[in-house]
Design a protein around this motif. Structure first.
Motif, PDB file in Angstrom:
ATOM      1  N   SER A 237      36.694  44.222  39.414  1.00  0.00           N
ATOM      2  CA  SER A 237      35.653  44.597  40.379  1.00  0.00           C
ATOM      3  C   SER A 237      34.650  43.463  40.577  1.00  0.00           C
ATOM      4  CB  SER A 237      34.920  45.859  39.902  1.00  0.00           C
ATOM      5  OG  SER A 237      35.786  46.966  39.895  1.00  0.00           O
TER       6      SER A 237
ATOM      7  N   GLN B  21      42.784  51.548  41.832  1.00  0.00           N
ATOM      8  CA  GLN B  21      43.347  50.947  43.046  1.00  0.00           C
ATOM      9  C   GLN B  21      44.871  50.917  43.004  1.00  0.00           C
ATOM     10  OE1 GLN B  21      41.294  47.166  43.432  1.00  0.00           O
ATOM     11  NE2 GLN B  21      39.347  48.143  43.964  1.00  0.00           N
TER      12      GLN B  21
ATOM     13  N   SER C  54      44.565  44.078  45.259  1.00  0.00           N
ATOM     14  CA  SER C  54      43.272  44.040  44.566  1.00  0.00           C
ATOM     15  C   SER C  54      42.658  42.647  44.499  1.00  0.00           C
ATOM     16  CB  SER C  54      43.414  44.599  43.143  1.00  0.00           C
ATOM     17  OG  SER C  54      43.722  45.976  43.174  1.00  0.00           O
TER      18      SER C  54
ATOM     19  N   ALA D   1      40.509  39.391  45.570  1.00  0.00           N
ATOM     20  CA  ALA D   1      39.260  39.246  46.309  1.00  0.00           C
ATOM     21  C   ALA D   1      39.568  38.996  47.782  1.00  0.00           C
ATOM     22  CB  ALA D   1      38.441  38.090  45.738  1.00  0.00           C
ATOM     23  N   LYS D   2      38.791  39.607  48.647  1.00  0.00           N
ATOM     24  CA  LYS D   2      38.987  39.499  50.096  1.00  0.00           C
ATOM     25  C   LYS D   2      38.989  38.055  50.555  1.00  0.00           C
ATOM     26  CE  LYS D   2      37.040  41.280  54.442  1.00  0.00           C
ATOM     27  NZ  LYS D   2      35.906  42.052  55.047  1.00  0.00           N
TER      28      LYS D   2
ATOM     29  N   GLN E 151      36.292  40.845  42.671  1.00  0.00           N
ATOM     30  CA  GLN E 151      36.348  41.247  44.078  1.00  0.00           C
ATOM     31  C   GLN E 151      34.993  41.083  44.767  1.00  0.00           C
ATOM     32  OE1 GLN E 151      37.750  45.267  43.616  1.00  0.00           O
ATOM     33  NE2 GLN E 151      39.908  44.701  43.777  1.00  0.00           N
ATOM     34  N   ASN E 152      33.937  41.358  44.049  1.00  0.00           N
ATOM     35  CA  ASN E 152      32.590  41.343  44.637  1.00  0.00           C
ATOM     36  C   ASN E 152      31.950  39.960  44.701  1.00  0.00           C
ATOM     37  OD1 ASN E 152      32.638  44.145  45.033  1.00  0.00           O
ATOM     38  ND2 ASN E 152      31.799  44.542  42.987  1.00  0.00           N
TER      39      ASN E 152
END
Length: 336
Positions: free
Chosen positions: A51, A38, A142, A144-145, A54-55
């Protein structure tokens, strides 16, 4: 594949092993390799943790995230943030948590503790008392949303890149495994100038948070290590106001700000037992004493040659061009 690389690989799930193989890689500083993920360089286990973060991470509006490039004053800012936000629970500094816990324990990092491959599934995030405090070196893009979309707050600290480089190089050589050779300054410098360093390129990391602080000043507070050192009282009040925990006139007159500054000072924290003997981390354990080196501005002049300073200065000028972000200008004649 050498022993250390195999050890890193064994920590990965099969899906991430396949991902890692597909990524560009370069020689690492502590780990055998860094991988471009990223847009930034990370170790393989960091990529898996990022990852997962983030998920799975679900932010709350009251969350506070202390973000930084490594070795930019992170430990200090975590201590200040914890002391400011939690002061109603710990009015007395005589039995304060910072006296018995390292700041990284009280403000745990997403990528090294919360979502460490050995730990994240049992870390009970929903049960953490609010406001929840977290740390991270993850670049803004990068994150988390849920952090970006919530009303959570981000405090970002950066430091002039000369001192950041030297502090990182010294830190790496202290925590390097005994069987691993020390990383020569010249070799580390060349990698750094190419942007190849954990969570780097550092200038892109800084710019990501800088631009977001301009676009959303209510979301991201952008701080410089040098500015905090210059006027700690002003910046402690600034942090408190940004986070929604301003000091009252009564607190100011009673010395609450000065007490927090003294508690979190480098001189005080370095001498605490927990920071002399304790450790931090799950996957890669680091002795707490290595988080306290010198805390000086300008120590780089004792290590970098004039040609090195000139090279890095040109890179910084080029990378920050047009951003309205600058660091203090240094006199190249002061270099040894």
């Amino acid at each position: 594949m050498d022993e250390q690389e195999a050890s890193e690989e064994n920590k990965l799930s099969q899906d991430y092993k396949e991902l890692i193989i597909s990524l560009p890689r370069e020689k690492g500083w502590i780990t055998p390799y860094l991988y471009l993920f990223q847009g930034f360089w990370h170790s393989s286990t960091e990529i898996q943790a990022i990852s997962t973060f983030q998920n799975h991470f679900q932010a709350k509006d009251s969350d506070i995230v202390v973000a930084s490039v490594p070795k930019s004053g992170t430990t200090w800012l975590k201590a200040l943030t914890f002391a400011i936000v939690k002061r109603q629970y710990f009015p007395s500094l005589e039995n304060h948590p910072l006296l018995v816990f390292n700041p990284h324990e009280l403000v745990p990092p997403f990528e090294f503790v919360i979502y460490d491959e050995t730990n994240w599934q049992v870390h009970e995030l929903p049960k953490m008392p609010e406001p929840r405090l977290f740390g991270t070196h993850v670049p803004f893009t990068s994150l988390a949303k849920s952090i970006k979309e919530s009303n959570s707050k981000i405090i970002y600290i950066c430091r002039n890149l000369f001192d950041t480089f030297i502090s990182t190089w010294a830190f790496v050589n202290k925590i390097m495994p005994e069987f691993f050779p020390a990383l020569p300054l010249e070799e580390a410098f060349e990698r750094y100038c190419k942007g190849i360093i954990g969570f780097g390129p550092s200038w892109n990391h800084i710019l990501g948070y800088w631009r977001e602080s301009i676009a959303r000043p209510e979301k991201v507070l952008f701080l410089k290590y040098e500015d905090i050192k210059e006027d700690v009282v002003f910046n402690v009040k600034k942090i408190a106001e940004f986070l929604g925990y301003p000091f009252t006139e009564e607190e100011e007159s009673s010395g609450a700000i000065k007490n927090i500054i003294k508690l979190c000072s480098f001189e005080n924290m370095k001498e605490l037992k927990v920071n002399k003997c304790g450790t931090m981390g799950k996957g890669r354990v680091v002795e707490n004493k290595h988080f306290f080196r010198k805390a000086e501005i300008g120590d780089w002049v004792n290590y970098l040659s004039p040609s090195m300073v000139e090279k890095l200065s040109k890179i910084i000028e080029e990378k920050l061009s047009g951003s309205d972000l600058s660091f203090r200008v240094y006199d190249l004649n002061n270099c040894t």
